[in-house]
Scaffold this active site. Structure first.
Site, PDB file in Angstrom:
ATOM      1  N   GLU A   1      34.301  47.885  37.706  1.00  0.00           N
ATOM      2  CA  GLU A   1      34.166  49.568  37.570  1.00  0.00           C
ATOM      3  C   GLU A   1      33.856  49.851  36.185  1.00  0.00           C
ATOM      4  O   GLU A   1      33.893  51.191  35.565  1.00  0.00           O
ATOM      5  CB  GLU A   1      35.788  49.927  37.910  1.00  0.00           C
ATOM      6  CG  GLU A   1      36.745  49.397  37.099  1.00  0.00           C
ATOM      7  CD  GLU A   1      37.260  48.039  37.436  1.00  0.00           C
ATOM      8  OE1 GLU A   1      38.366  47.822  37.217  1.00  0.00           O
ATOM      9  OE2 GLU A   1      36.673  47.225  38.405  1.00  0.00           O
TER      10      GLU A   1
ATOM     11  N   LYS B   1      31.243  44.538  45.355  1.00  0.00           N
ATOM     12  CA  LYS B   1      32.051  45.524  44.359  1.00  0.00           C
ATOM     13  C   LYS B   1      31.595  45.027  42.941  1.00  0.00           C
ATOM     14  O   LYS B   1      31.749  43.992  42.276  1.00  0.00           O
ATOM     15  CB  LYS B   1      33.567  45.190  44.643  1.00  0.00           C
ATOM     16  CG  LYS B   1      34.419  46.334  43.977  1.00  0.00           C
ATOM     17  CD  LYS B   1      35.824  45.758  43.478  1.00  0.00           C
ATOM     18  CE  LYS B   1      35.647  45.250  42.003  1.00  0.00           C
ATOM     19  NZ  LYS B   1      35.463  46.201  41.110  1.00  0.00           N
TER      20      LYS B   1
ATOM     21  N   PHE C   1      32.058  42.628  34.409  1.00  0.00           N
ATOM     22  CA  PHE C   1      31.605  43.475  33.652  1.00  0.00           C
ATOM     23  C   PHE C   1      30.508  42.981  32.652  1.00  0.00           C
ATOM     24  O   PHE C   1      29.453  43.671  32.202  1.00  0.00           O
ATOM     25  CB  PHE C   1      32.455  44.074  32.578  1.00  0.00           C
ATOM     26  CG  PHE C   1      33.093  43.474  31.376  1.00  0.00           C
ATOM     27  CD1 PHE C   1      32.059  43.350  30.204  1.00  0.00           C
ATOM     28  CD2 PHE C   1      34.023  42.765  31.596  1.00  0.00           C
ATOM     29  CE1 PHE C   1      32.610  42.528  29.291  1.00  0.00           C
ATOM     30  CE2 PHE C   1      34.574  41.958  30.571  1.00  0.00           C
ATOM     31  CZ  PHE C   1      33.734  41.892  29.267  1.00  0.00           C
TER      32      PHE C   1
ATOM     33  N   CYS D   1      30.738  33.623  29.975  1.00  0.00           N
ATOM     34  CA  CYS D   1      31.377  32.490  30.366  1.00  0.00           C
ATOM     35  C   CYS D   1      30.965  31.272  29.930  1.00  0.00           C
ATOM     36  O   CYS D   1      31.204  30.151  29.755  1.00  0.00           O
ATOM     37  CB  CYS D   1      31.574  32.667  31.683  1.00  0.00           C
ATOM     38  SG  CYS D   1      30.055  32.247  32.785  1.00  0.00           S
TER      39      CYS D   1
ATOM     40  N   SER E   1      37.945  36.215  35.171  1.00  0.00           N
ATOM     41  CA  SER E   1      38.909  35.416  34.315  1.00  0.00           C
ATOM     42  C   SER E   1      39.544  34.259  35.170  1.00  0.00           C
ATOM     43  O   SER E   1      39.376  34.340  36.285  1.00  0.00           O
ATOM     44  CB  SER E   1      40.100  36.116  33.714  1.00  0.00           C
ATOM     45  OG  SER E   1      40.803  36.756  34.764  1.00  0.00           O
TER      46      SER E   1
ATOM     47  N   GLU F   1      40.219  31.416  26.141  1.00  0.00           N
ATOM     48  CA  GLU F   1      39.255  32.276  26.035  1.00  0.00           C
ATOM     49  C   GLU F   1      39.442  33.760  25.326  1.00  0.00           C
ATOM     50  O   GLU F   1      40.306  34.613  25.773  1.00  0.00           O
ATOM     51  CB  GLU F   1      38.552  32.555  27.217  1.00  0.00           C
ATOM     52  CG  GLU F   1      37.106  33.216  27.748  1.00  0.00           C
ATOM     53  CD  GLU F   1      36.614  33.408  29.104  1.00  0.00           C
ATOM     54  OE1 GLU F   1      35.616  33.126  29.075  1.00  0.00           O
ATOM     55  OE2 GLU F   1      37.557  33.839  30.001  1.00  0.00           O
TER      56      GLU F   1
END
Length: 501
Positions: free
Chosen positions: A182, A179, A155, A287, A232, A388
């Protein structure tokens, strides 16, 4: 497709056409700054993945036969069309993800740089040849497409991360299934409008919206040859293991806990600016965000007051507002999770110097806002220094020497990026040699490489062999074929031939 903010249900893009998902279930896509409904995203299923992979597989023979110069020219056209719509794309990123418009424009710029790097495919895809490995025998290695390639995007970079993969994949002659997250599917709707205008053979690029079911279907699908993932660390490891078990080539980029080491001789004004941008840019949802500062010796006292003052001066607000320095996080659930991390750090003994959990009066009640936060009295063993958080939270750890600082960095299970702030060349030389991370910054706060270099995380930040973009992208999206050849009838007669005894 319309780019208005009515509550439409998004389509997939399969076989060169916009196609409704076969499933009826949808999720709401909302603006994290206001809570306003932007669209509904379908939760596609296995049948939708089957259709996209079948379209990609059917398109592969014709697309790989398009000459490499023509494929590069299509990428040049893509680059120009992205430039023409870069502001639309940036505003879409801000509206659905929350980062400031300045950050979003930079993200779109990075995506365009990826296309620019991929246009070099006629050069970077070249093989090797060696003449006369034995009398009259030549050997050469050529590169050919891997096949149908899929990417599963996160995202936090709705525009850039898909472009770590898409232009390199199709430039090398592969077909592609994306993909998107969402949570942020709208920006790629605009991208695929642009791709549609390129008049690529139907099925070369495909878009399937959805969640976990789509991911699992791609990982297990016999028609998918290669998988790229960003997310992740725990999920990256699962993706890597499952995709590899199913015989796929895979690159899985995971999480991070990036350390920024500040030496006593650091130029403080520049260092403060760098730390602020690294820790709080995109509300810390990167990240490559610097989330731990390791101060060496007297650097702590030189740094802390000025860093805290600069942090308090930041304005939190809707990312679309030019006055905002820090936008919302992606969702209210993320906001609450980040606040819980701050509470846990305090319970573990950390001291809050700048508190982002309050002082946000006047912002929309439905917004996912958490302000920049600085924690001191943090030890390397605390969870806040190890895990994180993915939010605007900066932990400060003290070290007495460069050796101790390197030890703190290297004890992390992550190894994505790290930076050192100093004017000492010997300190830099030792740091870059000894530190266990894949991307190093020297007085650079976000050491993310440009498109021509690989995004080279280590340890739990990356699972695989070949990294995203740069020369690794061409390696990942091609298979090598070595040809050893000899021709008779050249008038050379007979001789010693290259044979096994």
């Amino acid at each position: 497709m319309s780019t208005t903010t009515d509550a439409r249900t998004l389509d997939n893009y399969v076989g060169g056409a916009w196609t409704p998902a076969q499933g009826a279930e949808t999720l709401a896509v909302t603006n994290p700054a206001t809570g306003a409904l932007l669209a509904h995203v379908p939760l596609s299923g296995g049948a939708d993945v089957d259709a996209a992979v079948a379209a990609a597989r059917a398109a592969l023979p014709a697309w790989r036969d398009v000459n490499v110069i023509e494929r590069a020219r299509r990428l040049f056209t893509l680059r120009e069309q992205l430039v023409a719509r870069r502001e639309d794309l940036a505003r879409s990123v801000t509206t659905e993800m929350g980062k400031t418009l300045v950050d979003a424009r930079a993200e779109v710029g990075r995506a365009i740089e990826m296309v620019e790097a991929a246009t070099a495919i006629p050069t970077t895809m070249q093989g090797r040849i060696l003449e006369d490995i034995s009398r009259g025998i030549d050997a050469e290695t050529i590169r050919q497409p891997v096949g149908v390639c899929a990417a599963i995007a996160p995202f936090n970079f709705p525009m850039m991360v898909p472009f770590w993969f898409l232009p390199f994949a199709i430039g090398c002659g592969n077909t592609f299934v994306l993909k998107p997250s969402e949570q942020v599917p709208l920006t790629q709707q605009i991208v695929f409008e642009i791709l549609h205008e390129l008049e690529l053979p139907p099925g070369v690029v495909n878009l399937v919206n959805g969640g976990r079911e789509v991911v699992e279907a791609l990982l297990d699908h016999d028609g998918v040859d290669a998988i790229s993932f960003v997310g992740s660390a725990p999920v990256a490891k699962l993706v890597y293991e499952r995709a590899a078990r199913n015989g796929k080539r895979v690159q899985a980029l995971g999480g991070a806990k990036n350390h920024m080491v500040v030496m006593p001789d650091a130029v403080i004004d520049k260092t403060v600016s760098g730390l602020i941008g690294s820790a709080f840019g995109a509300a810390g949802q990167r990240c490559m965000a610097g989330s731990v500062v390791v101060t060496v010796g007297e650097a702590h006292d030189r740094l802390l007051e000025r860093l805290a003052a600069a942090t308090r001066a930041l304005t939190v607000g809707d990312g679309i507002d030019a006055a905002s320095d820090v936008g919302p996080v992606v969702s209210c659930a993320a906001r609450d999770r980040i606040a819980d991390w701050i509470d846990r750090a305090v319970a573990d003994g950390a001291t809050v110097v700048v508190d982002g959990r309050g002082g946000l009066d006047g912002l929309p009640a439905g917004g996912a806002f958490v302000g920049p936060t600085i924690l001191t009295d943090v030890t390397p063993e605390m969870a806040i220094a190890q895990e994180e958080v993915f939010g605007p939270v900066l932990a400060i750890v003290r070290a007495q020497s460069l050796e101790e600082a390197i030890g703190i960095v290297n004890r992390s299970r992550f190894g994505n990026g790290t930076s050192i702030f100093t004017e000492s060349a010997p300190a830099v030389r030792r740091y870059r040699h000894d530190v266990q991370a894949g991307m190093i910054g020297v007085n650079i706060s976000v050491a993310a490489p440009v498109a021509f270099f690989p995004f080279s995380g280590w340890k739990d930040s990356f699972f695989g062999d070949l990294h995203a973009h740069g020369p690794d992208a061409v390696e990942f999206y091609t298979r090598k074929k070595t040809v050893t050849s000899r021709y008779f009838g050249s008038g050379q007669g007979t001789g010693a031939y290259f044979v096994e005894q």
